[in-house]
Write an enzyme that holds these catalytic residues in place. Structure first.
Site, PDB file in Angstrom:
ATOM      1  N   GLY A  71     -25.084  15.201  26.508  1.00  0.00           N
ATOM      2  CA  GLY A  71     -24.102  16.767  25.663  1.00  0.00           C
ATOM      3  C   GLY A  71     -23.297  17.173  27.097  1.00  0.00           C
ATOM      4  O   GLY A  71     -22.039  17.477  26.846  1.00  0.00           O
ATOM      5  N   THR A  72     -24.097  17.744  27.702  1.00  0.00           N
ATOM      6  CA  THR A  72     -23.811  18.257  28.990  1.00  0.00           C
ATOM      7  C   THR A  72     -22.402  18.384  29.370  1.00  0.00           C
ATOM      8  O   THR A  72     -21.760  18.678  30.180  1.00  0.00           O
ATOM      9  CB  THR A  72     -24.772  18.836  29.682  1.00  0.00           C
ATOM     10  N   HIS A 201     -29.962  12.462  21.809  1.00  0.00           N
ATOM     11  CA  HIS A 201     -30.810  12.457  21.973  1.00  0.00           C
ATOM     12  C   HIS A 201     -31.471  13.532  20.518  1.00  0.00           C
ATOM     13  O   HIS A 201     -32.586  14.113  20.688  1.00  0.00           O
ATOM     14  CB  HIS A 201     -31.916  12.987  23.401  1.00  0.00           C
ATOM     15  N   CYS A 325     -33.623  25.197  26.556  1.00  0.00           N
ATOM     16  CA  CYS A 325     -33.102  25.094  27.852  1.00  0.00           C
ATOM     17  C   CYS A 325     -32.851  26.921  28.761  1.00  0.00           C
ATOM     18  O   CYS A 325     -32.692  27.293  29.893  1.00  0.00           O
ATOM     19  CB  CYS A 325     -31.054  25.349  28.167  1.00  0.00           C
TER      20      CYS A 325
HETATM   21  C1  LIG Z   1     -28.414  19.990  23.257  1.00  0.00           C
HETATM   22  C2  LIG Z   1     -27.692  20.544  23.610  1.00  0.00           C
HETATM   23  C3  LIG Z   1     -26.035  20.244  24.613  1.00  0.00           C
HETATM   24  C4  LIG Z   1     -26.400  19.784  25.556  1.00  0.00           C
HETATM   25  O1  LIG Z   1     -27.376  17.847  24.920  1.00  0.00           O
HETATM   26  P1  LIG Z   1     -27.550  17.415  26.496  1.00  0.00           P
HETATM   27  O2  LIG Z   1     -28.028  16.113  26.014  1.00  0.00           O
HETATM   28  O3  LIG Z   1     -29.126  17.752  26.193  1.00  0.00           O
HETATM   29  O4  LIG Z   1     -26.983  17.316  28.077  1.00  0.00           O
HETATM   30  C5  LIG Z   1     -25.170  20.996  24.166  1.00  0.00           C
HETATM   31  N1  LIG Z   1     -25.359  21.377  23.769  1.00  0.00           N
HETATM   32  C6  LIG Z   1     -25.067  21.442  22.168  1.00  0.00           C
HETATM   33  C7  LIG Z   1     -25.172  23.051  21.081  1.00  0.00           C
HETATM   34  C8  LIG Z   1     -26.696  21.444  22.551  1.00  0.00           C
HETATM   35  O5  LIG Z   1     -27.373  21.046  21.273  1.00  0.00           O
END
Ligand SMILES: *Cc1c(COP(=O)(O)O)cnc(C)c1O
Length: 386
Positions: A71-72, A201, A325
């Protein structure tokens, strides 16, 4: 001691079916998908099958899915990719105060690079007003980034209304759908998203993989430069086991959604009603109805959320104070502060996010133990005059 995991917004246990699908790609199917011989071609085929599954779940074309490390990266890719590509004509980005750090920090970086960023406020439930988006758009605006649902308080944003505004203005809309892709029926056309981030994940898939949906025709630069993988949009040898697992997880989420949602809603509502009934001066954070089916987020006045979580941990219950985080910083959550919740009360917040393996017994156990923990901590709190 039974372990009760109630932090599914931070991450989810990998679905056994997902693990099963991934295993061959750690062992006998090790080929590089870019290789032309058989061992590469079979992995390439598996990647493309996973791409089709992810695309189908989102109502997109397979060619619009770019696999990322999660997601990041997808958020960074969307925001920086569009910003740097359109920079000459449009150097303004709009986002909201409650976004994930992946979005907010990417925007902050762009600001350092000379872009202009508008961070819109939200109401007491964490909702952004589509009218505020309309007012913030200028002829220099390239992109609006708004999350689908908030990872801390679970509030679901009015994305369809916002996309009507961005469409009309001819501005791209990026939607961080990391919290909703597994939980809700997320379809890119219905939402009106031009870009949309997903992470495996958070939906019973593996860590370190996700995707960015990029609507056909959206102009952007790559974030990672190198080889020609992912249609030259994301260089680097693909995470084949992860991508295969991601595809399977998306497929399972769609197949099991109705059943999962019904169970989550029932357990969530029981948890919320139970906490508000049994614990004096407990308040639900976020929107009462427009919220994720698995999210129950409370603030307990006069005490620290961290202490509640530690006490729960002694009993085998995993919950958190908000975003995983930011748990190492002492600052209260930027999301709760954006809602207008005072510092002390923001510190007293605890998030429970349920998942497919949670049961009635789990919720009953929590409702049995939590009131005593809160009462004990309050009895030690100098702020409390009970
Ligand atoms: C967890 C999360 C992310 C980051 O995703 P990762 O795969 O952990 O890098 C980004 N945005 C939201 C809303 C999240 O909950």
């Amino acid at each position: 001691m039974k372990k009760i995991y109630m932090d599914h917004a931070a991450t989810t246990p990998t679905h056994p079916e997902v693990v099963k699908a991934m295993l061959p790609y750690f062992s006998e199917r090790y080929g590089n998908p870019s290789s032309i011989y058989q061992a590469g071609a079979e992995v390439r085929a598996a990647l493309e099958e996973a791409r089709s599954k992810v695309a189908a779940a989102l109502g997109a074309d397979p060619g619009e899915i770019v696999f990322t490390s999660g997601g990041t990266e997808a958020d960074n890719f969307a925001i920086k990719g569009v910003a740097f590509r359109l920079r000459e004509e449009r150097d303004h980005i709009i986002t909201t105060a409650v976004e994930h750090h992946a979005v907010l920090e990417a925007c902050r970086y762009l600001e350092k690079c000379g872009f202009k960023v508008t961070v819109l406020p939200v109401d007491g439930y964490g909702m952004v007003d589509p009218d505020e988006v309309r007012k913030a758009i200028t002829s220099r605006t390239a992109l609006v980034a708004v999350m689908h649902a908030n990872n801390e308080i679970g509030t679901v944003m009015p994305i369809e209304e916002i996309s009507r505004v961005t469409r009309e203005a001819g501005v791209y809309l990026h939607v961080d759908a990391v919290q909703t892709a597994g939980a809700l029926d997320v379809k890119v056309d219905k939402l009106g998203a031009d870009l949309l981030a997903v992470s495996a994940h958070k939906l019973y898939g593996p860590k370190g993989v996700g995707c960015l949906y990029v609507r056909r025709g959206v102009k952007m630069h790559p974030l990672i430069h190198g080889g020609a993988q992912e249609g030259k949009r994301r260089a680097g040898t693909e995470n084949a086991p992860g991508i295969v697992g991601f595809g399977r997880a998306m497929e399972l989420a769609a197949a099991e959604r109705e059943e999962r949602t019904a169970q989550l809603l029932r357990l969530r509502d029981k948890l919320i009603a139970g906490v508000l009934e049994r614990i004096p001066e407990a308040v639900l954070n976020g929107h009462p109805t427009r919220r994720l089916p698995n999210n129950a987020h409370f603030r307990f006045r006069y005490i620290e959320g961290e202490s509640v979580c530690l006490n729960l941990d002694f009993l085998g219950v995993a919950a958190s104070t908000g975003s995983a985080c930011s748990s190492e910083s002492l600052e209260p959550s930027h999301v709760l502060l954006a809602l207008g919740i005072p510092h002390e009360e923001a510190h007293g917040s605890v998030r429970f996010t349920l998942g497919r393996e949670n049961t009635d017994e789990d919720v009953d156990f929590l409702l049995e133990e939590l009131p005593g923990i809160v009462a004990k901590l309050r009895s030690m709190s100098p702020l409390y005059r009970g």
